[in-house]
Design an enzyme around this catalytic site. Sequence first.
Site, PDB file in Angstrom:
ATOM      1  N   TRP B 332       0.833  -1.203   0.000  1.00 13.63           N
ATOM      2  CA  TRP B 332       0.000   0.000   0.000  1.00 13.63           C
ATOM      3  C   TRP B 332       0.871   1.258   0.000  1.00 13.63           C
ATOM      4  O   TRP B 332       0.513   2.274  -0.580  1.00 13.63           O
ATOM      5  CB  TRP B 332      -0.903  -0.007   1.247  1.00 13.63           C
ATOM      6  CG  TRP B 332      -1.827   1.173   1.313  1.00 13.63           C
ATOM      7  CD1 TRP B 332      -3.090   1.257   0.799  1.00 13.63           C
ATOM      8  CD2 TRP B 332      -1.571   2.441   1.943  1.00 13.63           C
ATOM      9  NE1 TRP B 332      -3.628   2.480   1.062  1.00 13.63           N
ATOM     10  CE2 TRP B 332      -2.723   3.239   1.753  1.00 13.63           C
ATOM     11  CE3 TRP B 332      -0.486   2.986   2.630  1.00 13.63           C
ATOM     12  CZ2 TRP B 332      -2.822   4.543   2.232  1.00 13.63           C
ATOM     13  CZ3 TRP B 332      -0.580   4.292   3.101  1.00 13.63           C
ATOM     14  CH2 TRP B 332      -1.738   5.049   2.910  1.00 13.63           C
ATOM     15  N   HIS B 333       2.036   1.154   0.634  1.00 16.30           N
ATOM     16  CA  HIS B 333       2.908   2.332   0.747  1.00 16.30           C
ATOM     17  C   HIS B 333       3.653   2.665  -0.532  1.00 16.30           C
ATOM     18  O   HIS B 333       4.267   3.710  -0.640  1.00 16.30           O
ATOM     19  CB  HIS B 333       3.895   2.155   1.906  1.00 16.30           C
ATOM     20  CG  HIS B 333       3.237   2.239   3.241  1.00 16.30           C
ATOM     21  ND1 HIS B 333       2.606   1.163   3.821  1.00 16.30           N
ATOM     22  CD2 HIS B 333       3.066   3.270   4.097  1.00 16.30           C
ATOM     23  CE1 HIS B 333       2.091   1.542   4.979  1.00 16.30           C
ATOM     24  NE2 HIS B 333       2.350   2.811   5.172  1.00 16.30           N
ATOM     25  N   GLY B 334       3.618   1.762  -1.490  1.00 12.36           N
ATOM     26  CA  GLY B 334       4.283   2.068  -2.749  1.00 12.36           C
ATOM     27  C   GLY B 334       4.491   0.804  -3.552  1.00 12.36           C
ATOM     28  O   GLY B 334       4.626  -0.288  -2.998  1.00 12.36           O
TER      29      GLY B 334
END
Lengths: 457, 486
Positions: B332-334
């Site tokens: 989700w963070h990248g």
Amino acid sequence: MKNNSYLLVKIMVAGVALTALTFLAFIFPLRPTESLTEKRKLAEFPKFSFSSLFSGEYFSGVSAWFSDTVPYRDDLTALNAKLQHLLGTNAAVAGFNEGAKGDDIPDVPPETEPPASLPADASETSDALTEAPLASETVSETEIETEPESSEDEEVTGAVQKFSAILVYGDAGYEYYNFVQDASERYSAAVNRAGEVLAGKAKVYDMIIPTSIDVTLNKTVRASLSVSDQKKAINYMESLLSDKITKVSIFDTMVEHKNEYIYYRTDHHWTGLGAYYAYVKFCEAKGVQPVKLEDCVYKAYDGFLGTFYTDSGSDPALGNNPDVVETYMPPVNATMTFTDMSGKTYSGMSVLYDATTNNAHFKYSAFIWGDNPYSVIENLDMAEGESLLLIKESFGNAIAPLFTYNYKYIYVMDYRYYEGTAAALVDRYGINDMLFCNNISMTRAMSQTNSLYNRVG
Amino acid sequence: MVFSSLIFLLAFLPLNLFCYFFVDSIKARNTVLLVFSLIFYAWGEPVFVLILIGMSFFCWLFSLYIEKYAENKTGKKLFMALAVVFCLGTIGFFKYGGFITENLNAVIGSDALSFPKTTLPIGISFYTFQLLTYVADVYRGEVPAQKKYARVLLYAGLFHQCIAGPIVRYGDIENELTERSSDLQSISAGFSRFCAGLAKKAVLANACGAASDALLVADSAVLDASSLSVLQSRSALTLWAGMAFYMLQIYLDFSAYSDMAIGLGLICGLHYKENFDYPYISSSVTEFWRRWHISLGTFFRDYVYIPLGGNRKGTARQIFNLGVVWALTGLWHGASWNFVLWGLYFFIFLVLEKFVFGKFLEKTKALKHIYLLAVVYFGWVLFRFTETSHVGAVLRGMFCLNKNPLSTFESRKFVFGYVLFFIICVIACTPVVKVASEILNRKAKESRLGLYIARTVDVALPVVLLLLSVLSLVGDSYNPFLYFRF
């Protein structure tokens, strides 16, 4: 006070503060268009176009304009710098250069032919030779605003970020230097090209000016840094020069005088005194008598805070110890004509400019009115005499006045802004000598060495 | 547009607040918020604002159908599936398309597959997840479907939280979308909270970021070929300090956005849940993730972990479920493997705590805090560098294994200059200020003098913080937006 009325007061205070700031921000006439401290034009309000609207550039341009041109921005950034110093967070502004190395400096020059015959890959603009510099418009001295000096290291090739850093040690700043092999070789190629193009016309001299980090910085500190060795780099560049070039090696001379005031502490330039020692060295190479320092007319402008001061985020170690710009003018009557960036020509000007009332950041402009694309200095006392073409960036400004002692005419070309070529000037005015007077920092920027190359002709 | 910009603070926000309080009815106020939110989003994404509008539209529509087919399991499931496919498809295309293609190419050993270069619409991970919680909650019958599209769009696109969180659940503000009031108490609290967040971002986090970027290597320069050699040449002190400032930056910056969102919400009578609860004072990784980005953790708990069976289907399955959750949390963070690794890194520690040394750790005093800080600290190394070669260089360099020195003249000078600021930032990561203000408020009840002092501080402090923040933002020299990958 009841709880509610107190809350009302709080909200009113907050509202008034926010509203006042907002109103201030919207007084458009208060918005500056340039920053004196940062020596740059501020962001302009973007021009509208549908493509910039859809790409988002338009809005981001508006945001940038809004924050860049805040009323009283220079005062506010100065205040912010004070806050940063209070917190100790300014070091990141000055940058951090630990461990960053330049290219290895070759011990032996490559065996290939000196790269003088390299084709110029930027556009040649010899057609655009600017016309004779003299008198199209005459403006009195008081009307002129001198151009700001710009730091030379903005477009360093390779790892720009690391090397734009400066080191503050004690009360002085120092610019890092990294050897960049291809740009350095391009520099030598530019000088060699002049040797070829001007063969039989003018004698070509080359002087590479070291910067303070290798001259005046404390030895132990210098030894702990991993930056490139300037002496070695200069030797390498000089080793590439053909025998048509007379080398004026000033590194050791500068080191001999390192305990004197030869570099500014708050600025990346050398001082008038530093330039004088280099001038003496040039005279030796040419075989003429230099003017004696004590015979020169001395003037001093104090309160100078140069590029290191700005680049360090207004470090108080520098700010509390401003520099003095000292100028030395040989005892001759001389006059100067120059063309500024906008193409306007000023004639009948003095060679040195009285910088007493200049903003603290602009005192170096005392030398030949700062950076202009093209200037001509004439010694009025000399009926006849030789002429010199000085090709320089801002370091050359400090040395230029001294040549009035030895030359009838000194043509000064700033290769970064001038659009004609040295060859054309030599032909046109029958110039005898040509001196490349460049600080070592420019030899690590391919864009600058290329532009130098293209100005040769 | 971002909160920490002058155009937001001195143009957008005052105008927004003026219009908001100028009109009276909730309907008009919602319209004001919606129009401003769309401008806010379009300011940064003039084209991608259509994705926000479109995604909200489909989620609104599908939810209505889910509700319509509440009694029909197949119909309900179909529309739920449509919504999920639509939302995840969109985010997948923009965020993970290039990443998936690249990895498929690596697997088949060619570059046969290509994917158009897309830029990631800002905030897409936040508003997509908000919309997903909305549709899922309607599906579960926990909230009624919203009849009005504009309200769903307002919920997803509200500028308070649209681009940097928190991930607000629809149920949390459902009632407030139609019925809310801003009393003096909440406006006052909201303003204080906003200013605290703003100063955290503009004064502290940005300076931490500048220090970290200077010491390590700026985000923009990470892909520069020379950045690896720079990292390798850095002294150990530089690397340790650089990562410490990054650790401070990411908390101060991220939590500041949540503070500002919560503050803006309070001013308008909207109550968002807390998103950060002093995570660095945790004593275990489990606790850390209960305090860090709470709205994301609870999202994965409620919409992935529990639906997968949570801990109800045996230990093996529970570990598997945790693995899935943490791989997804990382991703989700990248869209990069380092984020997946980062997620799985925490997964390992969570499992170890749960099944191996959690009980032992609890009994220790200082050790558990040191353990947690160390785990999180090295986690940020994984998080900071998308290139594994950079991660390796930094980790080796911290122990002088790059033939790099322990410290240098420059690193000592730099780091010693930052000691005071470092201490201030560490304090800002702990509840010290909160406790101090509680003490002040207690004193206020005890004496008249205490009352005056408490009130003076309460009135003056937010304004001072606002002024300091504006000052820090003039010229916009260093003001990164860290969440462009989210």
